[in-house]
Scaffold this active site. Structure first.
Site, PDB file in Angstrom:
ATOM      1  N   GLU A  46      10.716   2.653   1.554  1.00 21.91           N
ATOM      2  CA  GLU A  46      11.897   3.260   2.163  1.00 21.91           C
ATOM      3  C   GLU A  46      12.120   4.684   1.653  1.00 21.91           C
ATOM      4  O   GLU A  46      12.500   5.570   2.412  1.00 21.91           O
ATOM      5  CB  GLU A  46      13.140   2.399   1.864  1.00 21.91           C
ATOM      6  CG  GLU A  46      13.078   0.994   2.443  1.00 21.91           C
ATOM      7  CD  GLU A  46      12.506  -0.026   1.482  1.00 21.91           C
ATOM      8  OE1 GLU A  46      12.922  -1.184   1.542  1.00 21.91           O
ATOM      9  OE2 GLU A  46      11.628   0.332   0.653  1.00 21.91           O
ATOM     10  N   CYS A  73      15.069  -3.802  -1.552  1.00 18.61           N
ATOM     11  CA  CYS A  73      15.516  -4.328  -2.842  1.00 18.61           C
ATOM     12  C   CYS A  73      16.966  -3.929  -3.116  1.00 18.61           C
ATOM     13  O   CYS A  73      17.468  -2.934  -2.604  1.00 18.61           O
ATOM     14  CB  CYS A  73      14.599  -3.843  -3.959  1.00 18.61           C
ATOM     15  SG  CYS A  73      14.534  -2.044  -4.155  1.00 18.61           S
ATOM     16  N   LEU A 201     -18.515  -7.673 -13.103  1.00 22.12           N
ATOM     17  CA  LEU A 201     -17.249  -8.092 -12.480  1.00 22.12           C
ATOM     18  C   LEU A 201     -16.302  -6.918 -12.260  1.00 22.12           C
ATOM     19  O   LEU A 201     -15.081  -7.040 -12.426  1.00 22.12           O
ATOM     20  CB  LEU A 201     -16.561  -9.185 -13.311  1.00 22.12           C
ATOM     21  CG  LEU A 201     -17.392 -10.456 -13.572  1.00 22.12           C
ATOM     22  CD1 LEU A 201     -16.588 -11.448 -14.397  1.00 22.12           C
ATOM     23  CD2 LEU A 201     -17.842 -11.104 -12.256  1.00 22.12           C
ATOM     24  N   GLU A 279     -15.548 -16.546  -8.626  1.00 23.69           N
ATOM     25  CA  GLU A 279     -16.889 -16.182  -8.163  1.00 23.69           C
ATOM     26  C   GLU A 279     -17.986 -17.123  -8.648  1.00 23.69           C
ATOM     27  O   GLU A 279     -19.135 -16.968  -8.274  1.00 23.69           O
ATOM     28  CB  GLU A 279     -17.223 -14.744  -8.564  1.00 23.69           C
ATOM     29  CG  GLU A 279     -16.587 -13.691  -7.684  1.00 23.69           C
ATOM     30  CD  GLU A 279     -17.455 -12.443  -7.530  1.00 23.69           C
ATOM     31  OE1 GLU A 279     -18.588 -12.420  -8.035  1.00 23.69           O
ATOM     32  OE2 GLU A 279     -16.985 -11.485  -6.894  1.00 23.69           O
TER      33      GLU A 279
END
Length: 341
Positions: A46, A73, A201, A279
């Site tokens: 916003e 919010c 990873l 994974e």
């Protein structure tokens, strides 16, 4: 609202643990401002939307309608309440995609707007607005992370070798996998996968943030030279021996007496990690399936590769095929859990 959703998704991977949100300010048939939540701790959608309005159009703000994909919010967090900003700018009407399940908001933003005389329209494309924030909604409504299972298998249904790393998916599918990694809060592998494959990873083949690495090493038997211990990114080691933190490495103690999958899921919730990409390997993946602890599964099948005497791929049950795509030799299948817990 569709434009709000388009904008919101540009924050993928960067705003967690906050939700992805898009906002559009409309005067008549013309969009005079738009914005999205770009990064955690920075301005909300916003704010960016209102700030994007050109100087010559600022006089139109009190005569415009604000569309926003998630309830504004009403509390002070990393930034001031967006509901107050809307009221301050005298925006007369707000159209909201869905309510925010976070306890500090959940209806309070709507109540504040209504109390100030703002017209509020709710639940426009509600399903779609919830869908783009499935991780956020799962975390706050089910009190657990959103769980995605991923593996690659050969044409004869094997996931790898007992002795050495085997590359199953092609280079183009691998790029997609790195995109998936950039979208999740964490990534998990078992002991054997860490030892045999020695994965990094991280996100090397796609632009985006690295997930938190998670590895199961119950007896702390993995050698320290493995990539997961290089401390290049936050890493959590689930083990039964100690609970301590060393720089970028957290040893999280669990027990042999309680189901490991349940302990991991509970730990991720406590650590505020809203999603996890599991994974491998086959044993760990099957454990999540057997416990019905998953939301999505993404399976890459190489139709041209045969692996003799390999490790059998996990068996997926209670799954609904929702999409498929062909990437050269690979077929990527996307499943959802019919009985998501």
């Amino acid at each position: 609202m569709l434009r709000c959703l388009q904008l919101a998704q540009q924050g993928t991977g960067y705003v967690a643990p906050n939700p992805m949100v898009g906002a559009v300010l409309v005067n008549g048939e013309r969009i005079i401002g738009e914005g999205f939540h770009q990064q955690y701790g920075h301005a909300h959608a916003e704010v960016n939307c209102i700030n994007s309005v050109k100087k010559e159009d600022e006089g139109l703000i009190p005569k415009s309608t604000l569309y926003v994909s998630l309830e504004p919010c009403a509390h002070y967090g990393k930034t001031p309440p967006c509901a107050d900003l809307i009221i301050k700018n005298k925006i007369p009407k707000v159209v909201i995609g869905c309510r925010d399940p976070f306890a500090e908001v959940n209806g309070k933003g709507i109540e504040k707007l209504l109390a100030a005389g703002v017209e509020v329209v709710q639940d426009v494309l509600e399903k779609e607005c919830i869908g783009i924030n499935k991780r956020f909604f799962t975390f706050y409504t089910k009190h657990r992370p959103y769980i995605i299972l991923k593996w690659a298998e050969s044409a004869n249904g094997t996931i790898g070798s007992y002795r050495e790393r085997v590359l199953i998916s092609n280079e183009f599918s691998n790029r997609i996998v790195h995109k998936w990694r950039s979208e999740e809060a964490s990534i998990l592998v078992g002991t054997n996968t860490a030892m045999i494959d020695d994965p990094s990873l991280n996100v090397r083949l796609w632009k985006g943030p690295n997930p938190v690495r998670l590895v199961v090493d119950m007896d702390l038997s993995l050698p320290q030279h493995l990539h997961v211990f290089d401390q290049q990114q936050k890493t959590i080691v689930f083990n039964s021996i100690k609970h301590e933190e060393q720089n970028n490495l957290l040893y999280y103690q669990v027990t042999h007496d309680v189901n490991l999958v349940h302990q991991i899921v509970y730990a991720l919730y406590q650590l505020k990690l809203q999603s996890v990409l599991v994974e491998g390997g086959a044993k760990l993946l099957q454990s999540f399936i057997d416990e019905n602890m998953w939301d999505e599964a993404r399976i890459i099948r190489n139709g041209e590769l045969i692996i003799d005497n390999g490790i059998s791929a996990p068996h997926l049950s209670e799954a609904k095929l929702i999409a498929e795509e062909k990437i050269f030799s690979d077929r990527v299948s996307y499943f959802s859990n019919l009985k998501s817990f």
